[in-house]
Design an enzyme around this catalytic site. Sequence first.
Site, PDB file in Angstrom:
ATOM      1  N   LYS A  76       1.188   3.646  -3.141  1.00 54.11           N
ATOM      2  CA  LYS A  76       0.686   5.021  -3.078  1.00 54.11           C
ATOM      3  C   LYS A  76       1.812   6.012  -3.378  1.00 54.11           C
ATOM      4  O   LYS A  76       1.555   7.098  -3.926  1.00 54.11           O
ATOM      5  CB  LYS A  76       0.072   5.283  -1.703  1.00 54.11           C
ATOM      6  CG  LYS A  76      -1.282   4.610  -1.509  1.00 54.11           C
ATOM      7  CD  LYS A  76      -2.350   5.338  -2.316  1.00 54.11           C
ATOM      8  CE  LYS A  76      -3.748   4.870  -2.009  1.00 54.11           C
ATOM      9  NZ  LYS A  76      -4.767   5.646  -2.753  1.00 54.11           N
ATOM     10  N   GLU A 121       4.125   1.800  -0.673  1.00 51.37           N
ATOM     11  CA  GLU A 121       4.948   2.023  -1.864  1.00 51.37           C
ATOM     12  C   GLU A 121       4.072   2.187  -3.112  1.00 51.37           C
ATOM     13  O   GLU A 121       4.410   2.931  -4.019  1.00 51.37           O
ATOM     14  CB  GLU A 121       5.948   0.880  -2.063  1.00 51.37           C
ATOM     15  CG  GLU A 121       6.947   0.733  -0.921  1.00 51.37           C
ATOM     16  CD  GLU A 121       7.981   1.871  -0.850  1.00 51.37           C
ATOM     17  OE1 GLU A 121       7.854   2.883  -1.563  1.00 51.37           O
ATOM     18  OE2 GLU A 121       8.924   1.738  -0.052  1.00 51.37           O
ATOM     19  N   TYR A 165       0.837  -1.202   0.000  1.00 51.20           N
ATOM     20  CA  TYR A 165       0.000   0.000   0.000  1.00 51.20           C
ATOM     21  C   TYR A 165       0.874   1.255   0.000  1.00 51.20           C
ATOM     22  O   TYR A 165       0.716   2.141  -0.844  1.00 51.20           O
ATOM     23  CB  TYR A 165      -0.904  -0.026   1.233  1.00 51.20           C
ATOM     24  CG  TYR A 165      -1.901   1.097   1.302  1.00 51.20           C
ATOM     25  CD1 TYR A 165      -3.018   1.123   0.473  1.00 51.20           C
ATOM     26  CD2 TYR A 165      -1.731   2.137   2.220  1.00 51.20           C
ATOM     27  CE1 TYR A 165      -3.937   2.161   0.554  1.00 51.20           C
ATOM     28  CE2 TYR A 165      -2.651   3.171   2.302  1.00 51.20           C
ATOM     29  CZ  TYR A 165      -3.754   3.175   1.470  1.00 51.20           C
ATOM     30  OH  TYR A 165      -4.658   4.204   1.554  1.00 51.20           O
ATOM     31  N   VAL A 197     -11.521   2.488  14.402  1.00 50.49           N
ATOM     32  CA  VAL A 197     -12.773   3.157  14.772  1.00 50.49           C
ATOM     33  C   VAL A 197     -13.955   2.202  14.584  1.00 50.49           C
ATOM     34  O   VAL A 197     -14.806   2.062  15.478  1.00 50.49           O
ATOM     35  CB  VAL A 197     -12.987   4.457  13.956  1.00 50.49           C
ATOM     36  CG1 VAL A 197     -14.369   5.031  14.211  1.00 50.49           C
ATOM     37  CG2 VAL A 197     -11.916   5.487  14.316  1.00 50.49           C
ATOM     38  N   THR A 257      -0.341   6.620  18.372  1.00 50.65           N
ATOM     39  CA  THR A 257      -1.316   7.700  18.174  1.00 50.65           C
ATOM     40  C   THR A 257      -1.783   7.777  16.716  1.00 50.65           C
ATOM     41  O   THR A 257      -1.074   7.387  15.795  1.00 50.65           O
ATOM     42  CB  THR A 257      -0.719   9.077  18.546  1.00 50.65           C
ATOM     43  OG1 THR A 257       0.317   9.407  17.617  1.00 50.65           O
ATOM     44  CG2 THR A 257      -0.191   9.097  19.967  1.00 50.65           C
TER      45      THR A 257
HETATM   46  N1  UDP Z   1      -5.817  -0.795  16.177  1.00 51.72           N
HETATM   47  C1  UDP Z   1      -6.232  -1.224  17.439  1.00 51.72           C
HETATM   48  N2  UDP Z   1      -7.310  -2.060  17.521  1.00 51.72           N
HETATM   49  C2  UDP Z   1      -8.016  -2.454  16.433  1.00 51.72           C
HETATM   50  C3  UDP Z   1      -7.611  -2.005  15.154  1.00 51.72           C
HETATM   51  C4  UDP Z   1      -6.499  -1.176  15.076  1.00 51.72           C
HETATM   52  O1  UDP Z   1      -5.629  -0.887  18.470  1.00 51.72           O
HETATM   53  O2  UDP Z   1      -8.985  -3.224  16.605  1.00 51.72           O
HETATM   54  C5  UDP Z   1      -4.691   0.149  16.086  1.00 51.72           C
HETATM   55  C6  UDP Z   1      -3.657  -0.169  15.019  1.00 51.72           C
HETATM   56  O3  UDP Z   1      -2.650  -1.020  15.537  1.00 51.72           O
HETATM   57  C7  UDP Z   1      -3.125   1.214  14.680  1.00 51.72           C
HETATM   58  C8  UDP Z   1      -4.319   2.134  14.916  1.00 51.72           C
HETATM   59  O4  UDP Z   1      -5.234   1.395  15.717  1.00 51.72           O
HETATM   60  O5  UDP Z   1      -2.087   1.584  15.549  1.00 51.72           O
HETATM   61  C9  UDP Z   1      -5.007   2.572  13.644  1.00 51.72           C
HETATM   62  O6  UDP Z   1      -5.265   1.417  12.890  1.00 51.72           O
HETATM   63  P1  UDP Z   1      -6.147   1.431  11.578  1.00 51.72           P
HETATM   64  O7  UDP Z   1      -6.113   0.057  11.020  1.00 51.72           O
HETATM   65  O8  UDP Z   1      -7.464   2.048  11.859  1.00 51.72           O
HETATM   66  O9  UDP Z   1      -5.425   2.442  10.574  1.00 51.72           O
HETATM   67  P2  UDP Z   1      -3.887   2.748  10.208  1.00 51.72           P
HETATM   68  O10 UDP Z   1      -3.699   4.140  10.656  1.00 51.72           O
HETATM   69  O11 UDP Z   1      -2.969   1.803  10.952  1.00 51.72           O
HETATM   70  O12 UDP Z   1      -3.829   2.559   8.744  1.00 51.72           O
END
Ligand code: UDP
Length: 314
Positions: free
Chosen positions: A147, A145, A143, A186, A208
């Site tokens: 992008k 690379e 994804y 989310v 974060t």
């Molecule tokens: N994450 C989490 N629980 C979940 C899904 C994701 O703690 O059920 C964490 C994940 O490890 C990352 C962050 O939430 O640090 C955001 O993950 P997401 O897959 O939403 O998007 P990313 O920003 O990683 O593409």
Amino acid sequence: MRYLVTGSAGFLGANLVMRLLADGHEVVGLDNYHSGLRANTAMLLGRPGFTFVEHDVVEPFDIPCDVLCNLACPASPPHYQQDPVYTLRISVLGTLHALENAERHKARMLHASTSEIYGDPLVHPQPESYLGNVNSIGPRACYDEGKRAAETLCADFTRLGRVDARLVRIFNTYGPHMRGDDGRVVTNFLLQALSGKALTVYGAGQQTRSFCYVDDLIEGFVRVLALRENQGPINLGNPNEFTMLQLAEAVQRVVGSSLPLRFEALPTDDPKQRRPDIAKARRLLNGWEPEVQLAEGLARTLAYFRNQAQGRSA
Ligand code: UDP
């Protein structure tokens, strides 16, 4: 104006199409349902001005348009890692075909790039001038690379005067019409909370992210397209930064119940921090600023998923 939106059945695609139709434009949506939802197309087909073409952007296409919004690509880590070679093909070939279509029809283009091009960033927050820290052989590389290469194609087509291709670097965004099963934090937290399950926190939950509500992002798209000149890449996102533990607390407050947390392994190459520097967007986009803050955005998204669940059980 006639817009072509690739990835129209996806989360951002469907929200963008709704906005463009509301602004009085004609919109052709294109998708192959690799990660998009047929329900999103069904919802859009009910609206005047929308037509749909089922097509895989890995193959060339020829669709007249004045503006092309190139959104087709799986974007959640579990989805894009499911078939990494295909993800790379979508990103690179899909963008090449979008650029060729835009050139043929003299259309302006908006390309959906991503904060992932910054990788696991060593500069915080990330301005557009930061060149990134991406592992080219890790599980996210297909994804990230892909992008990055897509940005290269857009920049070269623009430099060569072939297409005015505008790059928006999208940071974590959420809202109605996301896939409930996309595996993102989310949606996972909201759906877990709705069914009274433990919230799955990866790692210690100290990493974060900065979450932008979809309407704010789409407003940014519209303003980038309206700029007289191509201004190079522009970060779009909400700069308020939260740890995943803070997000879990915010979800619990919105749902109104305290749920247990279940700690799971941190995925490989998971970025430790992410927050957009949006000074460029603020400066260029006529006072653009994310307006919907986390609690409000989570409440609206929760209401969407609640309605979906009620619709299914009705
Ligand atoms: N994450 C989490 N629980 C979940 C899904 C994701 O703690 O059920 C964490 C994940 O490890 C990352 C962050 O939430 O640090 C955001 O993950 P997401 O897959 O939403 O998007 P990313 O920003 O990683 O593409």
